[in-house]
Design a protein around this motif. Structure first.
Motif, short mmCIF file in Angstrom:
data_model
loop_
_atom_site.label_atom_id
_atom_site.label_comp_id
_atom_site.label_asym_id
_atom_site.label_seq_id
_atom_site.Cartn_x
_atom_site.Cartn_y
_atom_site.Cartn_z
N GLN A 107 -58.76 19.60 -69.03
CA GLN A 107 -58.47 18.42 -69.83
C GLN A 107 -57.04 17.99 -69.56
N ALA A 108 -56.91 16.86 -68.88
CA ALA A 108 -55.58 16.31 -68.59
C ALA A 108 -55.18 15.32 -69.67
N SER A 109 -53.90 15.30 -69.99
CA SER A 109 -53.38 14.38 -70.99
C SER A 109 -51.93 14.07 -70.68
N GLY A 110 -51.41 13.07 -71.41
CA GLY A 110 -50.00 12.73 -71.27
C GLY A 110 -49.72 11.46 -70.50
N GLY A 111 -50.75 10.86 -69.92
CA GLY A 111 -50.53 9.62 -69.20
C GLY A 111 -50.22 8.48 -70.15
N GLY A 112 -49.84 7.35 -69.57
CA GLY A 112 -49.54 6.19 -70.38
C GLY A 112 -48.77 5.15 -69.60
N LEU A 113 -48.21 4.21 -70.35
CA LEU A 113 -47.44 3.12 -69.78
C LEU A 113 -45.96 3.38 -70.03
#
Length: 123
Positions: A4-10
């Protein structure tokens, strides 16, 4: 095992993001990790890798000095700290795990691959 990857964004150019990738399910003590990214219309790129002993790391030339890969074995988690982000870093970022203990530039050599997290860097 699921990743489970997380932390991405703009984020604006020059900013920072920290990606995380946690492995759930069966616990492995000898996972080698890799981070890959793919921008629209481009081939998937091997961005960073770390072996299970935490003794070897790899960085693509395009991110060297800006990105840092690290791991927390107790949590079966790998991180990608991304600093000084540029618009050309915009891509979907994928984590991958190899039970052989080392990393590799071949995405399909990994036993487990995450679903990806979007990173968008605005200029």
């Amino acid at each position: 095992v699921q990743l489970q990857a997380s932390g991405g964004g703009l984020v604006q150019a020059g900013g920072s993001l920290r990606l995380s990738c946690a492995a759930s399910g069966r616990a492995y003590s000898n996972i080698g990790w890799g981070w890959f990214r793919q921008a629209p219309g481009k081939e998937r790129e091997f961005v960073a890798g770390i072996n299970w002993r935490n003794t070897r790391r790899y960085y693509a030339d395009s991110v060297k000095g800006r990105f840092t890969i690290s791991r927390e074995n107790a949590k079966n988690t790998v991180y990608l700290q991304m600093n000084s982000l540029r618009p050309e870093d915009t891509a979907v970022y994928y984590c991958a795990a190899r039970t052989s203990g080392d990393y590799d530039s071949d995405y399909y050599s990994y036993d487990y691959r995450g679903q990806g997290t979007q990173v968008t860097v605005s200029s």
